[in-house]
Enzyme design. Structure first.
Site, PDB file in Angstrom:
ATOM      1  CB  CYS A  84      -0.936  -0.099   1.030  1.00 56.60           C
ATOM      2  SG  CYS A  84      -1.712   1.661   1.309  1.00 56.60           S
ATOM      3  CB  CYS A  90      -2.629   5.671   6.179  1.00 56.12           C
ATOM      4  SG  CYS A  90      -4.006   4.817   6.804  1.00 56.12           S
ATOM      5  CB  CYS A  93      -3.101  -1.434   7.258  1.00 53.37           C
ATOM      6  SG  CYS A  93      -4.660  -1.396   6.482  1.00 53.37           S
ATOM      7  CB  CYS A 170      -8.762   3.102   1.843  1.00 59.44           C
ATOM      8  SG  CYS A 170      -8.681   2.137   2.964  1.00 59.44           S
ATOM      9  CD  GLN A 294     -20.592  -4.346  14.057  1.00 60.38           C
ATOM     10  OE1 GLN A 294     -19.710  -3.900  13.719  1.00 60.38           O
ATOM     11  NE2 GLN A 294     -20.940  -4.752  15.233  1.00 60.38           N
ATOM     12  CE1 TYR A 323     -24.028   0.513  26.997  1.00 62.33           C
ATOM     13  CE2 TYR A 323     -24.337  -1.741  27.618  1.00 62.33           C
ATOM     14  CZ  TYR A 323     -23.849  -0.607  28.109  1.00 62.33           C
ATOM     15  OH  TYR A 323     -23.474  -0.364  29.339  1.00 62.33           O
ATOM     16  CD  GLU A 344     -28.407   3.033  20.937  1.00 59.25           C
ATOM     17  OE1 GLU A 344     -27.809   1.791  20.938  1.00 59.25           O
ATOM     18  OE2 GLU A 344     -27.706   4.190  20.905  1.00 59.25           O
ATOM     19  CB  CYS A 419     -15.394  -3.012  19.122  1.00 58.95           C
ATOM     20  SG  CYS A 419     -16.010  -1.704  20.246  1.00 58.95           S
TER      21      CYS A 419
HETATM   22  N1  SAH Z   1     -25.625  -3.642  19.019  1.00 55.41           N
HETATM   23  C1  SAH Z   1     -25.699  -2.699  18.051  1.00 55.41           C
HETATM   24  C2  SAH Z   1     -24.929  -1.452  18.407  1.00 55.41           C
HETATM   25  C3  SAH Z   1     -23.801  -1.714  19.120  1.00 55.41           C
HETATM   26  S1  SAH Z   1     -22.693  -0.288  19.198  1.00 55.41           S
HETATM   27  C4  SAH Z   1     -25.353  -3.333  16.646  1.00 55.41           C
HETATM   28  O1  SAH Z   1     -24.749  -4.420  16.685  1.00 55.41           O
HETATM   29  O2  SAH Z   1     -25.660  -2.701  15.550  1.00 55.41           O
HETATM   30  C5  SAH Z   1     -22.982   0.517  20.975  1.00 55.41           C
HETATM   31  C6  SAH Z   1     -24.259   1.232  21.100  1.00 55.41           C
HETATM   32  O3  SAH Z   1     -24.403   1.526  22.414  1.00 55.41           O
HETATM   33  C7  SAH Z   1     -24.380   2.351  20.247  1.00 55.41           C
HETATM   34  O4  SAH Z   1     -25.549   2.387  19.335  1.00 55.41           O
HETATM   35  C8  SAH Z   1     -24.390   3.385  21.073  1.00 55.41           C
HETATM   36  O5  SAH Z   1     -25.130   4.558  20.766  1.00 55.41           O
HETATM   37  C9  SAH Z   1     -24.985   2.857  22.423  1.00 55.41           C
HETATM   38  N2  SAH Z   1     -24.963   3.292  23.814  1.00 55.41           N
HETATM   39  C10 SAH Z   1     -23.497   3.867  24.009  1.00 55.41           C
HETATM   40  N3  SAH Z   1     -23.982   4.233  25.515  1.00 55.41           N
HETATM   41  C11 SAH Z   1     -24.795   4.034  25.815  1.00 55.41           C
HETATM   42  C12 SAH Z   1     -25.666   3.930  27.044  1.00 55.41           C
HETATM   43  N4  SAH Z   1     -25.076   4.514  28.199  1.00 55.41           N
HETATM   44  N5  SAH Z   1     -26.688   3.538  27.064  1.00 55.41           N
HETATM   45  C13 SAH Z   1     -27.419   2.668  26.247  1.00 55.41           C
HETATM   46  N6  SAH Z   1     -26.775   2.921  24.773  1.00 55.41           N
HETATM   47  C14 SAH Z   1     -25.688   3.293  24.782  1.00 55.41           C
END
Ligand code: SAH
Length: 467
Positions: A84, A90, A93, A170, A294, A323, A344, A419
Protein backbone atom coordinates in the site's frame (compact mmCIF):
# COMPACT_ATOMS: atom_id res chain seq x y z
CA UNK A 1 15.03 8.14 46.44
CA UNK A 2 18.32 9.72 45.34
CA UNK A 3 20.08 6.38 45.49
CA UNK A 4 17.26 4.81 43.47
CA UNK A 5 17.65 7.43 40.78
CA UNK A 6 21.37 6.85 40.70
CA UNK A 7 20.92 3.08 40.35
CA UNK A 8 18.42 3.54 37.51
CA UNK A 9 20.72 5.94 35.58
CA UNK A 10 23.80 3.84 35.98
CA UNK A 11 22.01 0.69 34.74
CA UNK A 12 20.24 2.33 31.82
CA UNK A 13 21.64 0.17 29.02
CA UNK A 14 20.79 2.46 26.12
CA UNK A 15 20.76 6.08 25.06
CA UNK A 16 19.07 8.13 22.39
CA UNK A 17 20.54 7.91 18.87
CA UNK A 18 22.47 4.72 19.59
CA UNK A 19 22.10 1.87 17.15
CA UNK A 20 21.42 -1.57 18.65
CA UNK A 21 20.99 -5.03 17.24
CA UNK A 22 17.55 -6.26 18.29
CA UNK A 23 15.42 -9.33 17.86
CA UNK A 24 11.67 -8.73 17.84
CA UNK A 25 10.09 -11.30 20.13
CA UNK A 26 6.57 -9.97 20.69
CA UNK A 27 4.03 -7.37 19.57
CA UNK A 28 2.44 -4.98 22.08
CA UNK A 29 -1.19 -3.89 22.08
CA UNK A 30 -0.30 -0.80 19.99
CA UNK A 31 1.10 -3.07 17.28
CA UNK A 32 4.72 -2.16 17.99
CA UNK A 33 7.36 -4.88 17.88
CA UNK A 34 8.97 -5.63 21.24
CA UNK A 35 12.66 -6.41 21.71
CA UNK A 36 15.01 -6.29 24.66
CA UNK A 37 18.52 -4.90 25.16
CA UNK A 38 20.03 -6.29 28.36
CA UNK A 39 16.51 -6.83 29.61
CA UNK A 40 15.43 -3.26 28.81
CA UNK A 41 12.31 -3.15 26.59
CA UNK A 42 12.44 -1.35 23.24
CA UNK A 43 9.35 -0.83 21.07
CA UNK A 44 9.84 -0.63 17.31
CA UNK A 45 6.90 0.15 15.04
CA UNK A 46 6.26 -1.71 11.77
CA UNK A 47 8.18 -4.83 12.71
CA UNK A 48 7.18 -8.48 13.02
CA UNK A 49 7.96 -11.19 15.55
CA UNK A 50 11.12 -12.91 14.32
CA UNK A 51 12.66 -9.83 12.66
CA UNK A 52 16.34 -9.29 13.41
CA UNK A 53 17.07 -5.59 13.02
CA UNK A 54 19.39 -2.75 13.80
CA UNK A 55 17.24 -0.24 15.65
CA UNK A 56 18.01 3.42 16.13
CA UNK A 57 16.86 4.52 19.59
CA UNK A 58 14.70 7.62 19.25
CA UNK A 59 13.27 8.02 22.75
CA UNK A 60 14.30 6.65 26.15
CA UNK A 61 11.86 6.59 29.06
CA UNK A 62 12.19 5.19 32.55
CA UNK A 63 10.80 1.71 31.86
CA UNK A 64 11.21 1.36 28.11
CA UNK A 65 12.46 3.01 24.93
CA UNK A 66 11.31 3.52 21.35
CA UNK A 67 13.35 2.73 18.29
CA UNK A 68 12.96 2.80 14.53
CA UNK A 69 14.26 0.29 12.02
CA UNK A 70 17.68 1.40 10.80
CA UNK A 71 18.46 -1.79 8.89
CA UNK A 72 16.83 -5.18 8.61
CA UNK A 73 19.34 -8.00 9.17
CA UNK A 74 16.92 -10.86 8.61
CA UNK A 75 13.19 -10.87 7.99
CA UNK A 76 10.60 -12.69 10.04
CA UNK A 77 8.88 -15.57 8.22
CA UNK A 78 5.61 -13.80 9.10
CA UNK A 79 6.42 -10.81 6.93
CA UNK A 80 4.71 -10.03 3.65
CA UNK A 81 4.94 -7.06 1.30
CA UNK A 82 2.76 -4.28 2.74
CA UNK A 83 1.51 -3.41 -0.80
CA UNK A 84 0.00 0.00 0.00
CA UNK A 85 1.58 3.30 -1.04
CA UNK A 86 0.35 5.17 2.05
CA UNK A 87 0.92 2.42 4.60
CA UNK A 88 3.54 4.41 6.51
CA UNK A 89 1.72 7.75 6.64
CA UNK A 90 -1.81 6.50 7.25
CA UNK A 91 -1.28 4.16 10.20
CA UNK A 92 -4.62 2.40 9.84
CA UNK A 93 -3.26 -0.97 8.67
CA UNK A 94 -0.82 -1.66 11.50
CA UNK A 95 -0.64 -5.37 10.53
CA UNK A 96 -0.51 -5.07 6.73
CA UNK A 97 3.10 -6.29 6.66
CA UNK A 98 2.20 -9.52 8.47
CA UNK A 99 0.81 -12.80 7.06
CA UNK A 100 -2.90 -13.16 7.70
CA UNK A 101 -2.56 -16.41 9.71
CA UNK A 102 -0.04 -14.66 11.97
CA UNK A 103 -2.41 -11.68 12.28
CA UNK A 104 -5.18 -13.99 13.50
CA UNK A 105 -2.80 -15.50 15.98
CA UNK A 106 -1.83 -12.04 17.27
CA UNK A 107 -5.50 -11.16 17.72
CA UNK A 108 -6.31 -14.41 19.46
CA UNK A 109 -3.41 -13.90 21.89
CA UNK A 110 -4.40 -10.27 22.44
CA UNK A 111 -7.83 -11.40 23.66
CA UNK A 112 -6.33 -14.14 25.85
CA UNK A 113 -3.83 -11.68 27.36
CA UNK A 114 -6.59 -9.17 28.22
CA UNK A 115 -8.65 -11.83 29.97
CA UNK A 116 -5.65 -13.08 31.91
CA UNK A 117 -4.17 -9.71 32.90
CA UNK A 118 -7.27 -7.55 33.29
CA UNK A 119 -10.05 -10.00 34.02
CA UNK A 120 -7.94 -12.50 35.96
CA UNK A 121 -9.44 -15.25 33.80
CA UNK A 122 -7.16 -17.86 32.27
CA UNK A 123 -8.60 -19.23 29.06
CA UNK A 124 -7.81 -20.25 25.52
CA UNK A 125 -9.57 -18.60 22.61
CA UNK A 126 -10.36 -21.72 20.59
CA UNK A 127 -12.35 -20.02 17.88
CA UNK A 128 -11.48 -16.99 15.84
CA UNK A 129 -13.73 -16.13 12.94
CA UNK A 130 -11.35 -15.33 10.12
CA UNK A 131 -12.45 -12.76 7.59
CA UNK A 132 -13.10 -14.25 4.15
CA UNK A 133 -12.48 -10.80 2.62
CA UNK A 134 -9.40 -9.20 4.15
CA UNK A 135 -9.55 -6.43 1.53
CA UNK A 136 -12.49 -4.27 0.48
CA UNK A 137 -14.55 -5.31 3.51
CA UNK A 138 -15.50 -1.84 4.78
CA UNK A 139 -18.98 -0.76 3.73
CA UNK A 140 -18.40 2.83 4.85
CA UNK A 141 -15.76 5.40 3.89
CA UNK A 142 -15.14 8.91 5.12
CA UNK A 143 -12.55 11.11 3.48
CA UNK A 144 -11.61 14.67 4.42
CA UNK A 145 -11.21 16.88 1.34
CA UNK A 146 -8.35 19.37 0.95
CA UNK A 147 -6.65 21.42 -1.72
CA UNK A 148 -3.23 20.24 -2.88
CA UNK A 149 -1.38 22.14 -5.66
CA UNK A 150 -4.66 23.74 -6.72
CA UNK A 151 -6.52 20.42 -7.01
CA UNK A 152 -9.01 18.75 -4.69
CA UNK A 153 -7.74 15.64 -2.93
CA UNK A 154 -9.46 13.19 -0.59
CA UNK A 155 -7.77 10.83 1.82
CA UNK A 156 -6.85 10.34 5.44
CA UNK A 157 -5.36 12.49 8.12
CA UNK A 158 -1.75 11.53 8.70
CA UNK A 159 -1.11 10.06 12.16
CA UNK A 160 -1.58 12.64 14.92
CA UNK A 161 -2.18 15.50 12.47
CA UNK A 162 -4.79 17.11 10.26
CA UNK A 163 -2.68 16.95 7.10
CA UNK A 164 -4.61 15.05 4.43
CA UNK A 165 -2.71 12.14 2.87
CA UNK A 166 -4.36 11.70 -0.54
CA UNK A 167 -5.85 8.21 -0.80
CA UNK A 168 -9.34 7.94 -2.23
CA UNK A 169 -8.82 4.23 -2.94
CA UNK A 170 -8.07 2.65 0.44
CA UNK A 171 -7.74 -1.12 0.00
CA UNK A 172 -9.91 -1.89 3.01
CA UNK A 173 -12.87 -0.10 1.55
CA UNK A 174 -15.39 -1.34 -0.95
CA UNK A 175 -13.86 -1.18 -4.44
CA UNK A 176 -17.05 0.59 -5.53
CA UNK A 177 -15.97 3.78 -3.73
CA UNK A 178 -12.76 4.86 -5.52
CA UNK A 179 -14.32 5.60 -8.95
CA UNK A 180 -17.08 7.61 -7.25
CA UNK A 181 -14.54 9.60 -5.23
CA UNK A 182 -12.71 10.39 -8.50
CA UNK A 183 -15.98 11.65 -10.04
CA UNK A 184 -16.59 13.95 -7.06
CA UNK A 185 -13.04 15.34 -6.98
CA UNK A 186 -13.15 16.09 -10.74
CA UNK A 187 -16.51 17.78 -10.21
CA UNK A 188 -15.15 19.88 -7.34
CA UNK A 189 -12.25 21.05 -9.54
CA UNK A 190 -14.39 21.71 -12.61
CA UNK A 191 -17.00 23.71 -10.71
CA UNK A 192 -14.38 25.45 -8.52
CA UNK A 193 -16.00 24.38 -5.25
CA UNK A 194 -13.62 25.35 -2.45
CA UNK A 195 -12.58 22.54 -0.07
CA UNK A 196 -13.00 23.42 3.58
CA UNK A 197 -10.03 24.98 5.33
CA UNK A 198 -10.27 24.20 9.03
CA UNK A 199 -7.66 26.76 10.09
CA UNK A 200 -9.60 29.71 8.69
CA UNK A 201 -13.02 28.04 8.81
CA UNK A 202 -13.60 28.87 5.13
CA UNK A 203 -14.61 26.82 2.09
CA UNK A 204 -17.52 24.55 1.26
CA UNK A 205 -16.71 20.83 0.91
CA UNK A 206 -15.52 19.18 4.12
CA UNK A 207 -15.82 15.42 3.72
CA UNK A 208 -16.94 12.69 1.37
CA UNK A 209 -18.98 10.00 3.04
CA UNK A 210 -19.95 6.82 1.21
CA UNK A 211 -21.94 3.79 2.30
CA UNK A 212 -22.66 0.56 0.52
CA UNK A 213 -25.19 -2.09 1.52
CA UNK A 214 -23.32 -5.34 0.78
CA UNK A 215 -26.44 -7.51 0.53
CA UNK A 216 -28.27 -5.31 -2.01
CA UNK A 217 -25.34 -3.43 -3.55
CA UNK A 218 -27.12 -0.08 -2.99
CA UNK A 219 -24.78 2.89 -2.54
CA UNK A 220 -25.24 6.20 -0.73
CA UNK A 221 -23.02 9.17 -1.50
CA UNK A 222 -23.05 12.06 0.94
CA UNK A 223 -21.07 15.29 0.67
CA UNK A 224 -20.49 17.03 3.95
CA UNK A 225 -20.55 20.77 3.31
CA UNK A 226 -20.60 23.98 5.31
CA UNK A 227 -23.84 24.97 3.55
CA UNK A 228 -27.15 23.24 2.98
CA UNK A 229 -26.77 23.25 -0.81
CA UNK A 230 -23.89 22.87 -3.20
CA UNK A 231 -24.02 24.41 -6.70
CA UNK A 232 -24.97 22.12 -9.61
CA UNK A 233 -25.55 19.18 -7.26
CA UNK A 234 -28.00 17.67 -9.83
CA UNK A 235 -25.18 17.43 -12.32
CA UNK A 236 -22.96 15.73 -9.73
CA UNK A 237 -25.72 13.20 -8.99
CA UNK A 238 -26.14 12.52 -12.72
CA UNK A 239 -22.41 11.81 -13.05
CA UNK A 240 -22.35 9.57 -9.97
CA UNK A 241 -25.24 7.45 -11.23
CA UNK A 242 -23.65 7.28 -14.70
CA UNK A 243 -20.45 6.05 -13.03
CA UNK A 244 -22.30 3.42 -10.99
CA UNK A 245 -26.04 2.73 -11.38
CA UNK A 246 -26.05 1.17 -7.90
CA UNK A 247 -25.92 4.72 -6.49
CA UNK A 248 -29.45 5.12 -5.08
CA UNK A 249 -29.02 8.09 -2.79
CA UNK A 250 -27.07 11.35 -3.13
CA UNK A 251 -27.18 13.67 -0.13
CA UNK A 252 -25.67 16.83 1.27
CA UNK A 253 -25.01 16.87 5.00
CA UNK A 254 -24.66 20.32 6.45
CA UNK A 255 -21.96 20.87 9.02
CA UNK A 256 -21.17 24.55 9.56
CA UNK A 257 -19.55 24.11 12.98
CA UNK A 258 -15.90 24.56 13.93
CA UNK A 259 -15.52 20.94 14.98
CA UNK A 260 -13.71 17.67 14.38
CA UNK A 261 -17.03 15.84 14.27
CA UNK A 262 -17.59 14.80 10.68
CA UNK A 263 -21.35 14.89 10.28
CA UNK A 264 -23.81 17.62 11.08
CA UNK A 265 -27.30 16.56 12.14
CA UNK A 266 -29.16 17.69 8.97
CA UNK A 267 -29.15 15.98 5.58
CA UNK A 268 -30.90 17.01 2.39
CA UNK A 269 -31.57 14.71 -0.52
CA UNK A 270 -30.04 15.85 -3.82
CA UNK A 271 -31.16 12.83 -5.76
CA UNK A 272 -32.84 9.48 -5.09
CA UNK A 273 -33.82 8.08 -1.68
CA UNK A 274 -32.92 9.37 1.80
CA UNK A 275 -31.84 5.85 2.89
CA UNK A 276 -30.46 2.66 1.37
CA UNK A 277 -31.43 -0.88 2.32
CA UNK A 278 -29.32 -3.78 3.48
CA UNK A 279 -30.20 -7.25 4.78
CA UNK A 280 -28.48 -8.50 7.92
CA UNK A 281 -29.31 -11.99 9.21
CA UNK A 282 -32.58 -11.82 7.31
CA UNK A 283 -33.56 -8.41 8.70
CA UNK A 284 -34.20 -5.64 6.20
CA UNK A 285 -32.16 -2.73 7.54
CA UNK A 286 -32.48 0.94 6.56
CA UNK A 287 -29.24 2.88 6.50
CA UNK A 288 -29.24 6.63 6.78
CA UNK A 289 -25.94 8.54 6.95
CA UNK A 290 -26.49 9.10 10.65
CA UNK A 291 -27.38 5.57 11.75
CA UNK A 292 -24.81 3.26 13.32
CA UNK A 293 -24.01 0.15 11.30
CA UNK A 294 -21.23 -2.37 11.55
CA UNK A 295 -18.62 -1.38 8.94
CA UNK A 296 -18.01 -5.03 8.12
CA UNK A 297 -21.58 -6.25 8.04
CA UNK A 298 -20.79 -9.63 6.44
CA UNK A 299 -18.48 -10.58 9.31
CA UNK A 300 -20.87 -9.00 11.82
CA UNK A 301 -23.47 -11.52 10.63
CA UNK A 302 -21.14 -14.38 11.52
CA UNK A 303 -20.36 -12.75 14.86
CA UNK A 304 -24.08 -12.46 15.65
CA UNK A 305 -24.59 -16.09 14.54
CA UNK A 306 -22.17 -17.04 17.26
CA UNK A 307 -23.92 -14.74 19.76
CA UNK A 308 -27.17 -16.54 18.93
CA UNK A 309 -25.51 -19.91 19.45
CA UNK A 310 -24.35 -18.69 22.89
CA UNK A 311 -27.89 -17.46 23.69
CA UNK A 312 -29.35 -21.02 23.38
CA UNK A 313 -32.77 -19.76 22.28
CA UNK A 314 -35.71 -22.15 22.00
CA UNK A 315 -38.58 -19.75 21.34
CA UNK A 316 -39.60 -19.46 25.01
CA UNK A 317 -37.10 -16.88 26.19
CA UNK A 318 -37.26 -13.24 27.18
CA UNK A 319 -34.20 -11.59 25.69
CA UNK A 320 -32.84 -8.20 26.72
CA UNK A 321 -30.56 -6.56 24.12
CA UNK A 322 -28.63 -3.77 25.86
CA UNK A 323 -26.79 -1.14 23.75
CA UNK A 324 -28.90 -2.33 20.81
CA UNK A 325 -28.21 0.45 18.28
CA UNK A 326 -30.74 0.07 15.45
CA UNK A 327 -31.82 -3.21 16.97
CA UNK A 328 -30.33 -5.64 14.46
CA UNK A 329 -29.18 -8.22 17.00
CA UNK A 330 -32.50 -8.47 18.83
CA UNK A 331 -34.59 -8.25 15.65
CA UNK A 332 -32.64 -11.02 13.98
CA UNK A 333 -33.20 -13.26 17.03
CA UNK A 334 -36.83 -12.29 17.68
CA UNK A 335 -38.12 -15.27 15.67
CA UNK A 336 -36.40 -17.60 18.13
CA UNK A 337 -37.47 -15.85 21.34
CA UNK A 338 -40.77 -15.08 23.06
CA UNK A 339 -40.04 -11.44 23.81
CA UNK A 340 -37.22 -9.04 22.95
CA UNK A 341 -36.49 -5.78 24.79
CA UNK A 342 -33.87 -3.53 23.21
CA UNK A 343 -32.25 -0.58 25.02
CA UNK A 344 -30.38 2.22 23.26
CA UNK A 345 -29.49 5.79 24.21
CA UNK A 346 -29.59 7.44 20.77
CA UNK A 347 -33.19 8.39 19.85
CA UNK A 348 -32.68 8.15 16.06
CA UNK A 349 -31.34 4.60 16.42
CA UNK A 350 -34.37 3.64 18.54
CA UNK A 351 -36.70 5.07 15.87
CA UNK A 352 -34.78 3.06 13.26
CA UNK A 353 -35.20 -0.08 15.39
CA UNK A 354 -38.95 0.46 15.83
CA UNK A 355 -39.45 1.13 12.10
CA UNK A 356 -37.35 -1.93 11.30
CA UNK A 357 -39.50 -4.07 13.59
CA UNK A 358 -42.63 -2.90 11.74
CA UNK A 359 -41.17 -3.30 8.27
CA UNK A 360 -39.95 -6.78 9.09
CA UNK A 361 -43.22 -7.82 10.75
CA UNK A 362 -41.58 -8.40 14.14
CA UNK A 363 -44.29 -8.08 16.80
CA UNK A 364 -42.53 -9.38 19.91
CA UNK A 365 -39.81 -6.71 20.10
CA UNK A 366 -39.98 -3.42 21.98
CA UNK A 367 -37.31 -0.74 22.19
CA UNK A 368 -36.57 1.63 25.04
CA UNK A 369 -34.71 4.85 24.51
CA UNK A 370 -32.65 5.16 27.68
CA UNK A 371 -29.24 4.98 29.25
CA UNK A 372 -28.45 1.30 29.74
CA UNK A 373 -27.72 2.07 33.40
CA UNK A 374 -31.18 3.55 34.07
CA UNK A 375 -33.02 1.02 31.93
CA UNK A 376 -31.33 -2.01 33.48
CA UNK A 377 -31.99 -0.67 36.98
CA UNK A 378 -35.63 0.02 36.26
CA UNK A 379 -36.19 -3.35 34.51
CA UNK A 380 -34.63 -5.11 37.51
CA UNK A 381 -36.79 -3.09 39.94
CA UNK A 382 -39.92 -3.95 37.93
CA UNK A 383 -39.03 -7.56 38.58
CA UNK A 384 -38.18 -8.48 34.99
CA UNK A 385 -36.41 -11.83 34.94
CA UNK A 386 -35.10 -12.33 31.37
CA UNK A 387 -33.58 -15.65 30.36
CA UNK A 388 -30.85 -14.07 28.29
CA UNK A 389 -29.19 -10.64 28.33
CA UNK A 390 -27.06 -9.61 25.37
CA UNK A 391 -24.73 -6.62 25.80
CA UNK A 392 -22.87 -4.96 22.95
CA UNK A 393 -21.41 -1.83 24.58
CA UNK A 394 -19.14 0.83 23.07
CA UNK A 395 -15.35 0.64 23.59
CA UNK A 396 -15.48 1.81 27.18
CA UNK A 397 -17.49 -1.26 28.12
CA UNK A 398 -20.40 -1.55 30.55
CA UNK A 399 -20.95 0.68 33.52
CA UNK A 400 -20.45 -1.34 36.72
CA UNK A 401 -24.01 -0.53 37.77
CA UNK A 402 -25.32 -2.01 34.49
CA UNK A 403 -23.56 -5.27 35.38
CA UNK A 404 -25.01 -5.06 38.89
CA UNK A 405 -28.56 -4.64 37.54
CA UNK A 406 -28.07 -7.50 35.08
CA UNK A 407 -27.08 -9.75 37.98
CA UNK A 408 -30.21 -8.65 39.86
CA UNK A 409 -32.29 -9.72 36.86
CA UNK A 410 -30.49 -13.07 37.17
CA UNK A 411 -30.63 -14.30 33.55
CA UNK A 412 -29.47 -17.87 32.95
CA UNK A 413 -27.15 -16.61 30.23
CA UNK A 414 -25.32 -13.41 29.37
CA UNK A 415 -23.77 -12.90 25.94
CA UNK A 416 -21.25 -10.10 25.69
CA UNK A 417 -20.14 -8.71 22.33
CA UNK A 418 -17.28 -6.26 22.45
CA UNK A 419 -14.94 -4.35 20.17
CA UNK A 420 -12.54 -3.87 23.08
CA UNK A 421 -11.19 -7.04 24.71
CA UNK A 422 -9.68 -5.02 27.58
CA UNK A 423 -13.00 -3.66 28.86
CA UNK A 424 -14.77 -6.94 28.03
CA UNK A 425 -12.23 -8.77 30.22
CA UNK A 426 -12.74 -6.27 33.04
CA UNK A 427 -16.53 -6.62 32.83
CA UNK A 428 -16.40 -10.43 32.66
CA UNK A 429 -14.14 -10.39 35.72
CA UNK A 430 -16.85 -8.46 37.60
CA UNK A 431 -19.58 -10.81 36.37
CA UNK A 432 -17.55 -13.83 37.51
CA UNK A 433 -17.46 -12.31 41.02
CA UNK A 434 -21.25 -12.04 40.85
CA UNK A 435 -21.85 -15.70 40.10
CA UNK A 436 -21.48 -15.95 36.32
CA UNK A 437 -18.93 -18.23 34.71
CA UNK A 438 -17.19 -17.43 31.43
CA UNK A 439 -18.00 -20.50 29.38
CA UNK A 440 -16.34 -19.54 26.13
CA UNK A 441 -14.63 -16.58 24.51
CA UNK A 442 -14.37 -16.37 20.74
CA UNK A 443 -12.67 -13.70 18.67
CA UNK A 444 -13.81 -12.38 15.33
CA UNK A 445 -11.78 -10.54 12.78
CA UNK A 446 -14.00 -7.73 11.55
CA UNK A 447 -11.17 -5.31 10.94
CA UNK A 448 -8.47 -7.19 9.05
CA UNK A 449 -5.06 -5.56 8.71
CA UNK A 450 -5.78 -3.23 11.61
CA UNK A 451 -5.11 -3.97 15.27
CA UNK A 452 -8.77 -4.04 16.20
CA UNK A 453 -10.41 -7.27 17.24
CA UNK A 454 -13.95 -8.07 18.23
CA UNK A 455 -14.88 -10.75 20.74
CA UNK A 456 -18.00 -12.55 21.89
CA UNK A 457 -18.31 -14.16 25.29
CA UNK A 458 -20.70 -16.75 26.60
CA UNK A 459 -21.42 -16.44 30.33
CA UNK A 460 -23.64 -18.79 32.27
CA UNK A 461 -25.17 -18.47 35.71
CA UNK A 462 -23.49 -20.86 38.08
CA UNK A 463 -25.72 -23.22 39.99
CA UNK A 464 -25.29 -23.25 43.75
CA UNK A 465 -23.53 -26.63 43.69
CA UNK A 466 -21.03 -25.27 41.13
CA UNK A 467 -20.03 -22.39 43.40
N1 SAH B 1 -25.74 -3.69 18.98
C1 SAH B 1 -25.71 -2.68 17.96
C2 SAH B 1 -24.88 -1.45 18.30
C3 SAH B 1 -23.60 -1.65 19.06
S1 SAH B 1 -22.60 -0.20 19.20
C4 SAH B 1 -25.30 -3.27 16.64
O1 SAH B 1 -24.75 -4.36 16.59
O2 SAH B 1 -25.53 -2.64 15.61
C5 SAH B 1 -22.95 0.36 20.84
C6 SAH B 1 -24.27 1.08 20.97
O3 SAH B 1 -24.39 1.48 22.33
C7 SAH B 1 -24.37 2.35 20.14
O4 SAH B 1 -25.53 2.29 19.38
C8 SAH B 1 -24.44 3.47 21.20
O5 SAH B 1 -25.26 4.54 20.81
C9 SAH B 1 -25.04 2.74 22.38
N2 SAH B 1 -24.76 3.34 23.70
C10 SAH B 1 -23.63 3.96 24.11
N3 SAH B 1 -23.72 4.30 25.40
C11 SAH B 1 -24.94 3.89 25.83
C12 SAH B 1 -25.61 3.95 27.09
N4 SAH B 1 -25.04 4.51 28.15
N5 SAH B 1 -26.83 3.40 27.17
C13 SAH B 1 -27.42 2.81 26.10
N6 SAH B 1 -26.83 2.73 24.89
C14 SAH B 1 -25.60 3.25 24.74
Amino acid sequence: MQAGLFVWRSFMPIQKNQIHRLEITDLNSDGNGVGKIDGFVVFVPMTAVGDLIEAKIVKVLKQYAFGIVERILSLSPDRIDNDCPVYRQCGGCSLRHIRYEAELDIKRRQVEACFRRIGGIDLTVERILSNPHTEGYRNKAQFPVALRDGKAVAGFYAKRSHRVVPCGDCRLQSPAFAPLVRVILDFIDEYHLPPYDETNHTGLIRNLYLREAPATGEIMVCLVATKKHIPSADELARRLVACNPKVKSVLVNRNSQKTNVILGDRCSVVWGKPVIHDVLRGVDVELSPLSFYQVNSLQAERLYDLAEEYAHLTGEETLVDLYCGAGTIGLSMAGKAKRVIGVEIIPVAVEDARRSAQRNGVRNAEFLCADAKEAARSLAQQGLRPDVVIVDPPRKGCDASVLQSICEMAPQRIVMISCNPATAARDCGLLQQQGYRVEEVAAADLFSRTLHVECVISLVKETISER
